[in-house]
Scaffold this active site. Sequence first.
Site, PDB file in Angstrom:
ATOM      1  N   HIS A   1       0.894  -1.275   0.001  1.00 42.85           N
ATOM      2  CA  HIS A   1      -0.001  -0.139  -0.068  1.00 42.85           C
ATOM      3  C   HIS A   1       0.898   1.263  -0.058  1.00 42.85           C
ATOM      4  CE1 HIS A   1      -4.077  -1.693   0.678  1.00 42.85           C
ATOM      5  NE2 HIS A   1      -3.347  -2.850   0.953  1.00 42.85           N
TER       6      HIS A   1
ATOM      7  N   ASP B   1       3.389   9.527  -0.477  1.00 40.81           N
ATOM      8  CA  ASP B   1       2.372   8.903  -0.437  1.00 40.81           C
ATOM      9  C   ASP B   1       2.071   7.592  -1.219  1.00 40.81           C
ATOM     10  OD1 ASP B   1       0.171   8.291   1.159  1.00 40.81           O
ATOM     11  OD2 ASP B   1      -0.782  10.148   1.580  1.00 40.81           O
TER      12      ASP B   1
HETATM   13  O1  F6P Z   1      -1.621   1.805   4.172  1.00 36.97           O
HETATM   14  C1  F6P Z   1      -0.447   2.210   5.011  1.00 36.97           C
HETATM   15  C2  F6P Z   1      -0.855   1.865   6.491  1.00 36.97           C
HETATM   16  O2  F6P Z   1       0.299   1.831   7.237  1.00 36.97           O
HETATM   17  C3  F6P Z   1      -1.549   0.578   6.692  1.00 36.97           C
HETATM   18  O3  F6P Z   1      -0.605  -0.505   6.383  1.00 36.97           O
HETATM   19  C4  F6P Z   1      -2.132   0.750   8.224  1.00 36.97           C
HETATM   20  O4  F6P Z   1      -3.070  -0.088   8.345  1.00 36.97           O
HETATM   21  C5  F6P Z   1      -2.603   2.357   8.252  1.00 36.97           C
HETATM   22  O5  F6P Z   1      -1.624   2.846   7.098  1.00 36.97           O
HETATM   23  C6  F6P Z   1      -2.374   2.921   9.234  1.00 36.97           C
HETATM   24  O6  F6P Z   1      -1.244   2.863  10.212  1.00 36.97           O
HETATM   25  P1  F6P Z   1      -1.046   2.168  11.521  1.00 36.97           P
HETATM   26  O7  F6P Z   1      -1.780   0.731  11.480  1.00 36.97           O
HETATM   27  O8  F6P Z   1       0.313   1.969  11.965  1.00 36.97           O
HETATM   28  O9  F6P Z   1      -1.924   3.030  12.513  1.00 36.97           O
END
Ligand code: F6P
Length: 501
Positions: free
Chosen positions: A190, A404
């Site tokens: 992602h 991003d």
């Molecule tokens: O898409 C990027 C991402 O890191 C996801 O893998 C993740 O679930 C989201 O952003 C939010 O980040 P976190 O899980 O570290 O709170």
Amino acid sequence: MQATKHAESDRDTDSKAAHGASDTDPDAQYDFMVVSNRLPVDRCAADEPGCEDGWRRSPGGLVTALAPMMTKTDGAWVGWHGAPDEHLQPFSHGGIDLVPVQLSTHDIEFFYEGFSNATLWPLYHDVIAPPEFHRTWWDSYRKVNRRFADAVIHHASPGATVWVQDYQLQLVPKMLREARPDLKIGFFNHIPFPPPEIFAQLPWRRAIIDGLLGADLVGFQRSSDAGNFMRSARRFLGASVKQQQVHVKGSDGVTTHIARAQAFPISIDVQQISKLARDPEIIERARQIRQDLGNPKTILLGVDRLDYTKGIPHRLKAYEELLADGKVTVEDAALIQVASPSRERVEHYRLLREEVEGTVGHINGTYDTLQNTAVRYLNHNYPIDEMVALYLAADVMLVTALRDGMNLVAKEYVTARTNNDGALVLSEFAGAADQLKQALLMNPHDIDGLKDTIMKAVNMQPAEAARRMRSMRKQILDHDVDRWSSEFLSALEEKVIRDDS
Ligand code: F6P
């Protein structure tokens, strides 16, 4: 895609799922599984906004994109449920079967905050913050990846399709292939994939590429990410790469399988956002937001996780200079900045929060009047209906990311503008810039350029705004998240024709 659930046992479990959820068979097997670090729901305290029965929606674009597909699919989602040291049996929530993976306090510190978010995250985002390399974090990353793989191995029915998500789980595809060669394995990243010149810094670069190459199909947001990955596979593993195919060899030098690498730009649930944007209660809420702000001529909006990749300080700097230059005034304009809390125990996130809050305090102290506030800073998570009301209230959306993977907020804003009005200021370093070419694209490092672009958005004539918005809306309406997941999954099912040309 055929996805069926097979109940193998109907024995009761001793550990019950939390409130708002019902237990499922702990040994159920599935033909389709999604695996991500986080489950779509996250543990929360009753007094937190958006918390219902001990659960709230997990943060981030990954869940935004995958949850709609999973509610329509008879598969299971494997992931962490957001609470340290809590062991839960598989359960069902919001119509999705969930298989929780436990993370200890130590795992959270070493695997999640450490290797995932203080090594890989900055490394994959242009080293905006310096990545840290610690062998103890890497050890934890390997162990936790093994735990996720084991959960899949236990629950995947013969020949199942497994779709692994994101940078926290890059070793899982190879672990699955070794234990379960019967599975179809997809992986989707992602976030950006860095160029080999930056990826080279990672002491475990070979193991990461090798882990990803366990998949039949590795998906990326942009074709430049897929290109970076293939160049790294060639450079660090000596893999033979032809077109989009990487020929993966065993220790005897014989090709075991072909992994394909390709871009599949992710999107949003267009139907959900469009429906909310037409809901009279949400339209009324948007009107009320404008009124609460004193009905300024222009409302500008930023919506981000509080992350150093999002360029929030750059945006605030540009806005402060526009106030200082008298190009915008607090009577005529208001900036709303939603910055949802994120990874708060990681040092760079703590520092960013201090910086942003200091800057907002300084701007407001300098420019506020008794009636008007320059920047409304909201360090909260909001439910999606409130977000859509904010999108409807905002004349200008600011997405100033320094790097991003995609940025789904940009796509949500455009989708919510059912009247074809409003303007999107979009960083060329966000994956969304590849698709939203009619946004006002800019380089957020260039503060003068950013200021000019913001003013262009503020002063845009309705006819030009409508022309741009119509074109962006068409792009997103034609490419929603259902199309993203079905294109990825059909490509995963395709037979690979060896491209030896
Ligand atoms: O898409 C990027 C991402 O890191 C996801 O893998 C993740 O679930 C989201 O952003 C939010 O980040 P976190 O899980 O570290 O709170």
